[in-house]
Design a protein around this motif. Sequence first.
Motif, PDB file in Angstrom:
ATOM      1  N   PHE A   1       0.826  -1.199   0.000  1.00 38.25           N
ATOM      2  CA  PHE A   1       0.000   0.000   0.000  1.00 38.25           C
ATOM      3  C   PHE A   1       0.868   1.259   0.000  1.00 38.25           C
ATOM      4  O   PHE A   1       1.921   1.304   0.644  1.00 38.25           O
ATOM      5  CB  PHE A   1      -0.898   0.039   1.240  1.00 38.25           C
ATOM      6  N   LYS A   2       0.400   2.272  -0.713  1.00 36.70           N
ATOM      7  CA  LYS A   2       1.025   3.585  -0.689  1.00 36.70           C
ATOM      8  C   LYS A   2      -0.049   4.614  -0.360  1.00 36.70           C
ATOM      9  O   LYS A   2      -1.246   4.358  -0.524  1.00 36.70           O
ATOM     10  CB  LYS A   2       1.679   3.906  -2.046  1.00 36.70           C
ATOM     11  N   THR A   3       0.385   5.775   0.095  1.00 41.86           N
ATOM     12  CA  THR A   3      -0.574   6.829   0.421  1.00 41.86           C
ATOM     13  C   THR A   3      -0.937   7.633  -0.822  1.00 41.86           C
ATOM     14  O   THR A   3      -0.115   7.830  -1.719  1.00 41.86           O
ATOM     15  CB  THR A   3      -0.011   7.790   1.479  1.00 41.86           C
ATOM     16  N   GLU A   4      -2.162   8.089  -0.851  1.00 42.50           N
ATOM     17  CA  GLU A   4      -2.652   8.981  -1.900  1.00 42.50           C
ATOM     18  C   GLU A   4      -3.573   9.976  -1.214  1.00 42.50           C
ATOM     19  O   GLU A   4      -4.697   9.633  -0.842  1.00 42.50           O
ATOM     20  CB  GLU A   4      -3.398   8.203  -2.983  1.00 42.50           C
ATOM     21  N   GLN A   5      -3.033  11.211  -1.010  1.00 37.40           N
ATOM     22  CA  GLN A   5      -3.731  12.225  -0.236  1.00 37.40           C
ATOM     23  C   GLN A   5      -4.017  11.669   1.163  1.00 37.40           C
ATOM     24  O   GLN A   5      -3.105  11.257   1.852  1.00 37.40           O
ATOM     25  CB  GLN A   5      -4.985  12.672  -0.977  1.00 37.40           C
ATOM     26  N   HIS A   6      -5.294  11.593   1.575  1.00 42.86           N
ATOM     27  CA  HIS A   6      -5.601  11.105   2.913  1.00 42.86           C
ATOM     28  C   HIS A   6      -6.123   9.678   2.883  1.00 42.86           C
ATOM     29  O   HIS A   6      -6.885   9.260   3.773  1.00 42.86           O
ATOM     30  CB  HIS A   6      -6.617  12.014   3.601  1.00 42.86           C
ATOM     31  N   TYR A   7      -5.712   8.908   1.895  1.00 44.76           N
ATOM     32  CA  TYR A   7      -6.148   7.524   1.754  1.00 44.76           C
ATOM     33  C   TYR A   7      -4.940   6.628   1.498  1.00 44.76           C
ATOM     34  O   TYR A   7      -3.829   7.099   1.283  1.00 44.76           O
ATOM     35  CB  TYR A   7      -7.151   7.393   0.600  1.00 44.76           C
ATOM     36  N   ARG A   8      -5.196   5.336   1.534  1.00 47.62           N
ATOM     37  CA  ARG A   8      -4.170   4.371   1.131  1.00 47.62           C
ATOM     38  C   ARG A   8      -4.682   3.580  -0.060  1.00 47.62           C
ATOM     39  O   ARG A   8      -5.889   3.298  -0.169  1.00 47.62           O
ATOM     40  CB  ARG A   8      -3.807   3.431   2.285  1.00 47.62           C
ATOM     41  N   VAL A   9      -3.761   3.216  -0.945  1.00 43.49           N
ATOM     42  CA  VAL A   9      -4.133   2.547  -2.184  1.00 43.49           C
ATOM     43  C   VAL A   9      -3.311   1.271  -2.347  1.00 43.49           C
ATOM     44  O   VAL A   9      -2.098   1.275  -2.129  1.00 43.49           O
ATOM     45  CB  VAL A   9      -3.895   3.460  -3.400  1.00 43.49           C
TER      46      VAL A   9
ATOM     47  N   VAL B   1      -9.003   1.817  -2.927  1.00 41.35           N
ATOM     48  CA  VAL B   1      -8.744   2.967  -2.059  1.00 41.35           C
ATOM     49  C   VAL B   1      -9.405   2.729  -0.708  1.00 41.35           C
ATOM     50  O   VAL B   1     -10.594   2.394  -0.635  1.00 41.35           O
ATOM     51  CB  VAL B   1      -9.282   4.264  -2.695  1.00 41.35           C
ATOM     52  N   LEU B   2      -8.629   2.902   0.363  1.00 43.41           N
ATOM     53  CA  LEU B   2      -9.123   2.619   1.710  1.00 43.41           C
ATOM     54  C   LEU B   2      -8.745   3.745   2.658  1.00 43.41           C
ATOM     55  O   LEU B   2      -7.775   4.476   2.414  1.00 43.41           O
ATOM     56  CB  LEU B   2      -8.519   1.301   2.221  1.00 43.41           C
ATOM     57  N   PRO B   3      -9.489   3.903   3.756  1.00 44.66           N
ATOM     58  CA  PRO B   3      -9.165   4.957   4.728  1.00 44.66           C
ATOM     59  C   PRO B   3      -7.866   4.650   5.459  1.00 44.66           C
ATOM     60  O   PRO B   3      -7.464   3.495   5.596  1.00 44.66           O
ATOM     61  CB  PRO B   3     -10.368   4.937   5.683  1.00 44.66           C
ATOM     62  N   LEU B   4      -7.216   5.683   5.948  1.00 45.03           N
ATOM     63  CA  LEU B   4      -5.944   5.511   6.646  1.00 45.03           C
ATOM     64  C   LEU B   4      -6.109   5.209   8.138  1.00 45.03           C
ATOM     65  O   LEU B   4      -5.209   4.642   8.750  1.00 45.03           O
ATOM     66  CB  LEU B   4      -5.088   6.771   6.485  1.00 45.03           C
ATOM     67  N   HIS B   5      -7.241   5.582   8.716  1.00 42.48           N
ATOM     68  CA  HIS B   5      -7.368   5.447  10.161  1.00 42.48           C
ATOM     69  C   HIS B   5      -7.792   4.054  10.608  1.00 42.48           C
ATOM     70  O   HIS B   5      -7.850   3.774  11.806  1.00 42.48           O
ATOM     71  CB  HIS B   5      -8.358   6.487  10.716  1.00 42.48           C
ATOM     72  N   ALA B   6      -8.087   3.164   9.650  1.00 45.23           N
ATOM     73  CA  ALA B   6      -8.513   1.807   9.991  1.00 45.23           C
ATOM     74  C   ALA B   6      -7.675   0.793   9.222  1.00 45.23           C
ATOM     75  O   ALA B   6      -7.499   0.913   8.012  1.00 45.23           O
ATOM     76  CB  ALA B   6      -9.991   1.620   9.670  1.00 45.23           C
TER      77      ALA B   6
ATOM     78  N   ARG C   1      -2.175   2.153   9.668  1.00 45.86           N
ATOM     79  CA  ARG C   1      -1.455   2.435  10.906  1.00 45.86           C
ATOM     80  C   ARG C   1       0.029   2.643  10.627  1.00 45.86           C
ATOM     81  O   ARG C   1       0.665   3.547  11.173  1.00 45.86           O
ATOM     82  CB  ARG C   1      -1.669   1.265  11.874  1.00 45.86           C
ATOM     83  N   VAL C   2       0.595   1.807   9.761  1.00 43.63           N
ATOM     84  CA  VAL C   2       2.015   1.921   9.417  1.00 43.63           C
ATOM     85  C   VAL C   2       2.285   3.187   8.611  1.00 43.63           C
ATOM     86  O   VAL C   2       3.255   3.909   8.870  1.00 43.63           O
ATOM     87  CB  VAL C   2       2.476   0.677   8.623  1.00 43.63           C
ATOM     88  N   LEU C   3       1.440   3.474   7.653  1.00 41.68           N
ATOM     89  CA  LEU C   3       1.646   4.655   6.815  1.00 41.68           C
ATOM     90  C   LEU C   3       1.571   5.941   7.640  1.00 41.68           C
ATOM     91  O   LEU C   3       2.274   6.916   7.351  1.00 41.68           O
ATOM     92  CB  LEU C   3       0.614   4.680   5.685  1.00 41.68           C
ATOM     93  N   LEU C   4       0.758   5.953   8.658  1.00 41.96           N
ATOM     94  CA  LEU C   4       0.662   7.125   9.539  1.00 41.96           C
ATOM     95  C   LEU C   4       1.836   7.197  10.514  1.00 41.96           C
ATOM     96  O   LEU C   4       2.291   8.289  10.874  1.00 41.96           O
ATOM     97  CB  LEU C   4      -0.643   7.088  10.328  1.00 41.96           C
TER      98      LEU C   4
ATOM     99  N   GLU D   1     -10.832  -4.007  12.541  1.00 45.58           N
ATOM    100  CA  GLU D   1     -11.008  -2.549  12.529  1.00 45.58           C
ATOM    101  C   GLU D   1     -11.699  -2.051  11.265  1.00 45.58           C
ATOM    102  O   GLU D   1     -12.537  -1.163  11.314  1.00 45.58           O
ATOM    103  CB  GLU D   1      -9.652  -1.846  12.660  1.00 45.58           C
ATOM    104  N   ARG D   2     -11.301  -2.610  10.129  1.00 45.62           N
ATOM    105  CA  ARG D   2     -11.861  -2.142   8.866  1.00 45.62           C
ATOM    106  C   ARG D   2     -12.950  -3.068   8.340  1.00 45.62           C
ATOM    107  O   ARG D   2     -13.837  -2.651   7.610  1.00 45.62           O
ATOM    108  CB  ARG D   2     -10.750  -2.007   7.811  1.00 45.62           C
ATOM    109  N   GLU D   3     -12.859  -4.331   8.745  1.00 51.31           N
ATOM    110  CA  GLU D   3     -13.802  -5.324   8.248  1.00 51.31           C
ATOM    111  C   GLU D   3     -14.004  -6.380   9.321  1.00 51.31           C
ATOM    112  O   GLU D   3     -13.035  -6.927   9.846  1.00 51.31           O
ATOM    113  CB  GLU D   3     -13.245  -5.953   6.967  1.00 51.31           C
ATOM    114  N   ASP D   4     -15.253  -6.655   9.668  1.00 46.84           N
ATOM    115  CA  ASP D   4     -15.538  -7.663  10.678  1.00 46.84           C
ATOM    116  C   ASP D   4     -15.004  -9.024  10.222  1.00 46.84           C
ATOM    117  O   ASP D   4     -15.145  -9.409   9.062  1.00 46.84           O
ATOM    118  CB  ASP D   4     -17.041  -7.773  10.926  1.00 46.84           C
ATOM    119  N   GLY D   5     -14.383  -9.754  11.154  1.00 46.26           N
ATOM    120  CA  GLY D   5     -13.893 -11.088  10.838  1.00 46.26           C
ATOM    121  C   GLY D   5     -12.666 -11.097   9.952  1.00 46.26           C
ATOM    122  O   GLY D   5     -12.392 -12.099   9.287  1.00 46.26           O
TER     123      GLY D   5
END
Length: 263
Positions: free
Chosen positions: A112-120, A140-145, A150-153, A200-204
């Motif tokens: 994954f790499k960052t793209e603005q406030h997301y990860r791709v 494209v996925l959120p960075l906070h979950a 967590r690593v990119l932040l 955190e991002r997906e149950d199970g």
Amino acid sequence: MSVAESSEKSSSNTLLVLGKISSILDAFSLSKPVLSLADIREATGMPTSTVQRLVANLMSQGFLDREEDAYRIGMRMAYWAAPATRGMEVIDVISPLLKTLRDTTGETACFFKTEQHYRVCVAMADTRHALRREMHLGKVLPLHAGSAGRVLLAWDPDLLEAVLRDPLEPITESTITSTEDLATAVKKTRTDGFAIIVGEREDGASGLSAPVFDSAAGLVGAVTISGPTLRMPQETCEAWVEPLLTTAEHMTRLIGGRFPGEA
């Protein structure tokens, strides 16, 4: 036999062995990256006993790696070839390592790499299991979950500050929505050198990630192992930290990178 003649014969034998080794290594190609002993024997024309002996020696030195009942060029060769990768696209260099990580764990390996406030997701080796987490190139996925976020932040303070300024939307019941809790979790990730996340991002679903750095010790991206929690409970994730960190280090070395704090 004189000393000179003995030395000349020894040099000749050494060159002969090197020639045979080169023939074995030359048998591998992008279209045929994995070869059996029979394939190597056919490609080189050498006797079976010679092929078996040289292949065993090459494996012991890391020139070749075993893949089930066949062989491929050893990852140790990649270290020596690192200067040759200068100028190549990072994704081309790291993709084989994602496949190795996938084969080691059996689960999907992503980068994954960052793209603005997301990860791709920019590279991946998908699991061969029928039951898998949905992931695709370009997702494209959120960075906070999630562990990759967590690593990119953790190694990008400016990005962390920007993400903490925005509301942290809940995705599952386990998603961190408190800026204080996220800042604490990110700090722990930087201290540990990796992140393990469950649900955190997906149950199970579970994931663990580690950072990859460039020549200036700047963060390039996050390498991730992900899969369903029923196959990746906490103890399994913890057992896979070592192969994950080894892969992250290999990626960093292959692109000529270094870890923060290294001279």
